[in-house]
Structures are given as C-alpha cells and as structure tokens.
Design an enzyme around this catalytic site. Structure first.
Site, PDB file in Angstrom:
ATOM      1  N   SER A  88       4.273  19.648 -26.232  1.00  0.00           N
ATOM      2  CA  SER A  88       4.490  18.689 -25.157  1.00  0.00           C
ATOM      3  C   SER A  88       3.403  18.770 -24.091  1.00  0.00           C
ATOM      4  O   SER A  88       3.214  17.830 -23.322  1.00  0.00           O
ATOM      5  CB  SER A  88       5.838  18.960 -24.497  1.00  0.00           C
ATOM      6  OG  SER A  88       6.814  19.234 -25.485  1.00  0.00           O
ATOM      7  N   LYS A  99       6.560  17.577 -39.371  1.00  0.00           N
ATOM      8  CA  LYS A  99       7.615  18.591 -39.366  1.00  0.00           C
ATOM      9  C   LYS A  99       8.800  18.161 -40.218  1.00  0.00           C
ATOM     10  O   LYS A  99       9.164  16.983 -40.221  1.00  0.00           O
ATOM     11  CB  LYS A  99       8.125  18.810 -37.930  1.00  0.00           C
ATOM     12  CG  LYS A  99       7.156  19.555 -37.016  1.00  0.00           C
ATOM     13  CD  LYS A  99       7.789  19.765 -35.651  1.00  0.00           C
ATOM     14  CE  LYS A  99       6.811  20.279 -34.613  1.00  0.00           C
ATOM     15  NZ  LYS A  99       6.427  21.688 -34.780  1.00  0.00           N
TER      16      LYS A  99
END
Lengths: 202, 318
Positions: B258, B99
């Site tokens: 997550s 990212k």
C-alpha cells in the site's frame, strides 16, 4: 598480469556472475579480482565488463540516472571485452521491441548492430533449459538456461552469430562484445566467462 | 549459482521434452534471482502498473484491492479479476505476479492458466485452507510465499516455493514487523550455521524436527548461511528509508504494497523507493531518494499492536 572483472551491480543476478568470474579466473590460473560496478568512476578500474541478467528496464533507467550508461558505452566502444546476459544483451542492442507490446523506448547502449525481441519465447511458464553450442568459440554441449529470454531477430554483416536455437539467434559477437539470450552464469560451466577473460589477455 | 536444495523436479510441474525442460527448479528459482536488488509493487490497475514500470519496478503484483483497503473493507478477499490481470499483462513488459488465497489450489490453477509470471500464495487474502498450503511442485509457474521464521520459510520451500518474502504486517505503513521478522530469520540462520559448523549432526537433526522440516534442507541452509531461495522483505514499507533499511539487513529485494499507491505522491515515491533499494549502501543516494518524497503525503500508518486482524499469522502454523 592481473585482470579486473567488473559486474554491473544495479539489479539482477550480480553475485552469480561474480562467482562464475572468480571461478573462471581460478581455473585459468590468472591473478585478478572481480568487483561490483555501480558508479561511473568504478568503470575505469575494470578490464572486462559483464552486464548481468535482471530486468532491462530497471537496469537501464537506474544506470542512466547516474551517467553510468554513457561511461560504460565509451569504454565498450573503446574495446573493453564485454558480455551482456539476457537483460544485458538487451541493453547492448541497437533496436529493441517486445513480442507483445512492440517498441519499448527504453535506454540502450546500442553497441551491437542487432534487432532484438524481448520475451521472445513467452512468459515465465515457458522459460526452459536445453543444451546448445557456440561453435565459433569452440564451445559445444553448453547448458542453456533461458528465463523470459529475448532473441536476436536481425544482425548486421559485422555481427557474428554464435548460437542458434529453435531457428532463433540466441548468442552473438561483434568485435569485443558478446551477448547471450541465456544465462551462462547459471549453467554450471564457466566456458564463456573464461573465453571473455581470455579476450582481455590478448 | 542457484541452490537446488529440496529439489523435486520429478513432480507434475516439470515438463520434460526431448531436449527441453520447463518448470525446473533452476528456471523457477532462477526467475526470482533475476528480480534481486529490485522492487515489486502492488497494483490494482493498468495506470498503476504503468507508473510502477516507469519508476523502475522489476515486477508488479496484481490485487483486487491494496492491502490497506482489504483491511478496511473486511469480508473475504479473493484473487483479482482475470480481466484486470490480463489487461496489465498486455500493458507492461516487466513480469506480472498475482496473489491467490493460501491453500486455494484452483485460484492458483486459474492464475497459472492466465499465464502470470509468478503466483503469490498470500496471507493478504482470506485463507482457503490454513492447514494445507498449495503443493507448489505441481505447477510450472513459480510461487512466492510469506514467512516470519526460518522454520516457516523452509516448510514453504519444501512445498515448492521458489522465493520467500519475509512477512511484516501488510497494509499498515508500519515497517516494524518486517524488521523484526528479518532479524529473527537472520538470527535463526546464524544459530543453525553455528550448529552445522560445530559438526554436531544430532543437534542439527533435533532442530530440523523442531522446525518440522527435513534434515537435508536445514543442512543445506545452514551450510549456505542463507535461505536456499531469494528472500525479499515485505509488509509496511512506506518510505525510501524503510526500503534501504530492509536491504541493509540482507534482504534480496523489496515488496511494496500500500505504501506507494496509498500515498499522495505515488509517481515520485515509486521512483524514490526504487532508487533507495538500488543504492541502499550509499547513504547520500538514500538521502536524495528520501528528499523526493514528502512525509505529509506518506500513507497514514497503523499501530501494529492494536490491530484486530493480524494477516501475518495466517497459515503460519502449517
């Protein structure tokens, strides 16, 4: 006669191969259908099989989980015309290493007597388009789309080399089985899909 | 076939030699097509990346912190350490993504030089320039961007995104926002298609102006009845059933942030989410996948209506 083309639909560019197969059937004026294959039972309905592009570790692991891999191996050894594209070529190979990491230990069908190197041309930034030919099949000027592609590093005498690019073997054939490093289903040409379907007709 | 709608292969990112072209729209979007029906997993270490690969992930996304830890830590979230990204690239055979901050042209340059397989210009990190996303046609490496409406998705594609992920709310373990936005994008595509099929070109032009996109890209999308690039779902996926539900809404695949490595049964859960994504159309297989995980070990979810930080809104107006 009617021909059923199956596309292994675990992961990857399944619908692109289904679309190319539909178009090939139309162009050949053959009645037939194209079905996704996810389970061992679906394989028995199929005359021609395509293992699409995708991630070979993912396709291998998930095909192994449902015994599909073993059933597929039996049918291919029994003579079903089969095309493996990129990840599909990897799954058909007898011996696979990664260019950077060495042995991969991943599940394989081992129906092509070849050694193969994964990610042979580098990572995604080095993915490329070029023009190549498959002279033994009478196919010239074919758009080759290579995406994190593997290449064949060694072949047994039973394997016919169909195409070489940059001194690397990128398409092979052994009996009823064809494997390509590149993606014919993204090329805009259905020549190879037509050739595969033609093998089922003979 | 791959749609080349909006193609700008005359840009800096496309390298043409005599017989060879790299960074073309076909090989960039084609890369995303090879991920379809797969799961991309957020990872922060070699150990997590190896677990992801062994579970059957199609790719890993490298971050400095998992989204829920970004949320907890506050402060500025930046791209991951170059050394960690390299270590992970040297440890797994599957593609590696990383990212960069929205609008951070040089974090993207660095990731491209590191040679990651795809760059995610992501709202999980702190935006560097919310009014100008990166002009992604200038890179040979393909990009994925988040979107929560059709207009936003098409603006990102016009900037050169080779793949879209429909945003949920990252780091919450709550899939509700992802579901809402997938349904919204689907509805908007259906509306555009209805206008297209009615033959009212003037109304389609009006919609393109509302969306702040070109007529051509909207026309092609409406004609196809889907986004012209691969569209994954992302944000808040915590269980195999979450993943299967998103697939049933027509997504091409799943990003899990997550949900896996903030659970207490990461190895099993990673495999279970992959199985549920692959076999989403076979409910008995999804049940088997769901049985591989224990709800007591799922990450604790957050109520997305009470969040101080709504990452999904970052860069949405641009």
């Amino acid at each position: 006669m009617s021909i059923t083309v199956g596309v292994l639909s675990i992961q990857g560019d399944v619908c692109e191969n289904m679309a190319a197969s539909h178009q090939a059937l139309d162009e050949m004026n053959i009645s037939g259908n194209v079905i996704p294959v996810k389970t061992p039972s679906a394989i028995s309905d199929v005359d021609v099989m395509i293992i699409p592009g995708g991630e070979s570790t993912t396709i291998g692991l998930l095909t192994l989980a449902g015994d599909t891999l073993a059933t597929l191996g039996e049918r291919i050894r029994g003579g079903m015309p089969t095309l493996g594209v990129c990840a599909g070529l990897i799954l058909l190979a007898g011996d696979v290493t990664d260019r950077m990491l060495g042995g991969t230990g991943q599940p394989l069908l081992k129906v092509l007597d070849i050694k193969l190197e994964r990610n042979s041309f580098g990572r995604q930034r080095d993915s490329f388009e070029t023009i190549l030919s498959m002279k033994p099949l009478g196919i010239g000027d074919f758009p080759g789309v290579f995406i994190r592609a593997p290449s064949v590093t060694a072949v047994s005498p039973d394997v016919e080399v169909l195409s070489v690019y940059d001194n690397r073997i990128v398409a092979v054939k052994q009996n009823n089985t064809i494997g390509t490093s590149f993606h014919p289903e993204l090329s805009g040409s259905t020549e190879l899909h037509r050739h595969l379907i033609g093998m089922a007709r003979r | 076939m791959i749609s080349l709608a909006g193609d700008r292969s005359d840009s800096l990112g496309t390298i043409r030699d005599e017989n060879v072209s790299k960074g073309t729209t076909k090989v960039k979007r084609g890369f995303a097509h090879m991920l379809k029906n797969g799961v991309v997993m957020d990872v922060t270490s070699v150990e997590q990346a190896t677990i992801a690969e062994e579970a059957g992930a199609v790719s890993v996304m490298v971050l400095d912190k998992l989204p829920s830890d970004v949320r907890a830590a506050g402060g500025v979230a930046r791209t991951a350490s170059a050394n960690i990204i390299r270590e992970i690239m040297d440890s797994v055979t599957i593609p590696v993504m990383a990212k960069c901050r929205i609008g951070h042209v040089y974090e993207a340059r660095v990731l491209s030089e590191i040679n990651v397989d795809m760059i995610d210009e992501s709202e999980v990190l702190t935006p560097a320039d919310e009014s100008h996303h990166i002009w992604k046609w200038d890179y040979t490496t393909p990009f994925v961007n988040g979107a929560r409406s059709l207009a936003e998705a098409l603006r990102r594609i016009e900037e050169g995104a080779a793949m879209i992920r429909t945003k949920g709310e990252p780091g919450t373990g709550n899939v509700a926002e992802a579901i809402t936005h997938i349904k919204k994008v689907n509805d908007e595509i259906r509306q555009a298609k209805a206008i297209h099929d009615s033959g009212d070109r003037q109304d389609l032009m009006r919609l393109a102006r509302d969306f702040r996109v070109s007529y051509d890209i909207l026309h092609e999308t409406a004609h196809l009845g889907r986004l012209p690039v691969v569209n994954f779902a992302a944000g808040g996926v915590a269980t195999p059933a979450d993943a299967a539900y998103l697939m049933s809404l027509g997504c091409d695949g799943i990003f899990v942030g997550s949900g896996i490595f903030k659970s207490d049964d990461a190895r099993n859960r990673a495999r279970a989410v992959v199985l549920a994504t692959t076999f989403w159309d076979k409910p008995e297989r999804v049940r088997e996948a769901q049985e591989m995980v224990d709800e007591q070990q799922s990450m604790l979810g957050l109520d997305t209506t009470k969040l101080e930080l709504r990452m999904q809104e970052r860069g949405s107006d641009a």
